[in-house]
Design a protein around this motif. Structure first.
Motif, mmCIF file in Angstrom:
data_model
loop_
_atom_site.group_PDB
_atom_site.id
_atom_site.type_symbol
_atom_site.label_atom_id
_atom_site.label_comp_id
_atom_site.label_asym_id
_atom_site.label_seq_id
_atom_site.Cartn_x
_atom_site.Cartn_y
_atom_site.Cartn_z
ATOM 1 N N PRO A 1 0.822 -1.219 0.000
ATOM 2 C CA PRO A 1 0.000 0.000 0.000
ATOM 3 C C PRO A 1 0.851 1.261 0.000
ATOM 4 O O PRO A 1 1.937 1.295 0.564
ATOM 5 C CB PRO A 1 -0.799 -0.114 1.302
ATOM 6 C CG PRO A 1 0.035 -0.962 2.187
ATOM 7 C CD PRO A 1 0.767 -1.913 1.285
ATOM 8 N N HIS B 1 0.193 5.327 0.897
ATOM 9 C CA HIS B 1 -0.799 6.197 1.526
ATOM 10 C C HIS B 1 -0.812 7.607 0.941
ATOM 11 O O HIS B 1 -1.775 8.343 1.132
ATOM 12 C CB HIS B 1 -0.559 6.260 3.033
ATOM 13 C CG HIS B 1 -0.676 4.917 3.680
ATOM 14 N ND1 HIS B 1 0.408 4.104 3.897
ATOM 15 C CD2 HIS B 1 -1.757 4.233 4.107
ATOM 16 C CE1 HIS B 1 0.001 2.980 4.461
ATOM 17 N NE2 HIS B 1 -1.316 3.033 4.600
ATOM 18 N N SER C 1 -3.241 0.225 -3.797
ATOM 19 C CA SER C 1 -3.655 1.590 -3.427
ATOM 20 C C SER C 1 -4.139 2.365 -4.643
ATOM 21 O O SER C 1 -3.541 3.342 -5.048
ATOM 22 C CB SER C 1 -2.482 2.330 -2.784
ATOM 23 O OG SER C 1 -1.981 1.624 -1.703
ATOM 24 N N VAL D 1 -5.138 6.243 -3.978
ATOM 25 C CA VAL D 1 -4.123 6.970 -3.214
ATOM 26 C C VAL D 1 -4.271 8.479 -3.407
ATOM 27 O O VAL D 1 -4.525 8.940 -4.518
ATOM 28 C CB VAL D 1 -2.704 6.495 -3.627
ATOM 29 C CG1 VAL D 1 -2.425 6.794 -5.083
ATOM 30 C CG2 VAL D 1 -1.633 7.099 -2.756
#
Length: 181
Positions: A50, A52, A80, A83
């Motif tokens: 992932p 962020h 992600s 994002v």
């Protein structure tokens, strides 16, 4: 209980800028920084882990930043896909502004800027999106989940004035028709 570190991916126009931004962002112990030299490296990483926050540069060579972000938004293989994105650029033109909005870029920062300013913007975006992310995530201006609302019903015009208090009341004596006396 401590919150796991948030991953910030940086892909800038040159390695010097990437390194400088990475060093400043890494100063926040709650953030892990991943610096990428190419879009292929970034996409490969995003398939596995992932991200962020993504910081990308409009001025880098290759595919424009808005196309890269659109590709990320449309790629279902990424961990992600939604994002948040902060883009860097030397100047904003009206077409670029439209492209950034339609791609789902959250914020554009004009260069030169202080790397600490970028760090503050990253921290603010991550903080403000933490609650929204739990509720479904921000999808950019063209990707919002719209709430279905009932159609707007016109309010009928008021027929009586029984509850209206006149601002300037008429203090003249009323004229009664038929009473000429």
């Amino acid at each position: 209980m401590t919150e796991p570190a948030k991953v910030v991916a940086i892909i800038a126009a040159n390695t010097a800028l990437s390194s400088l931004l990475g060093m400043v962002v890494a100063g926040d112990s709650r953030l892990k920084v991943r610096v990428f030299e190419s879009e292929l490296e970034l996409i490969a990483y995003m398939r596995l882990a992932p991200v962020h926050m993504l910081v990308c540069d409009f001025d880098r060579e290759g595919r424009p930043a808005y196309e890269m972000v659109e590709g990320i938004r449309l790629n279902g293989d990424l961990v992600s896909q939604d994002v948040p994105v902060i883009a860097l650029t030397r100047s904003i033109t009206p077409p670029m502004r439209h492209q950034a909005i339609s791609a789902g870029i959250d914020e554009v920062i004009i260069k030169p800027m202080s790397p600490r300013h970028l760090l503050q913007r990253i921290q603010t975006r991550l903080r403000s999106r933490s609650v929204i992310g739990v509720l479904g995530g921000y999808r950019g201006p063209d990707r919002r989940n719209r709430i279905s609302m009932p159609p707007v019903q016109p309010v009928p015009a008021r027929r009586s004035t029984d509850n209206v208090i006149p601002l300037f009341p008429d203090r003249r004596k009323p004229q009664h028709p038929g009473l000429d006396g």
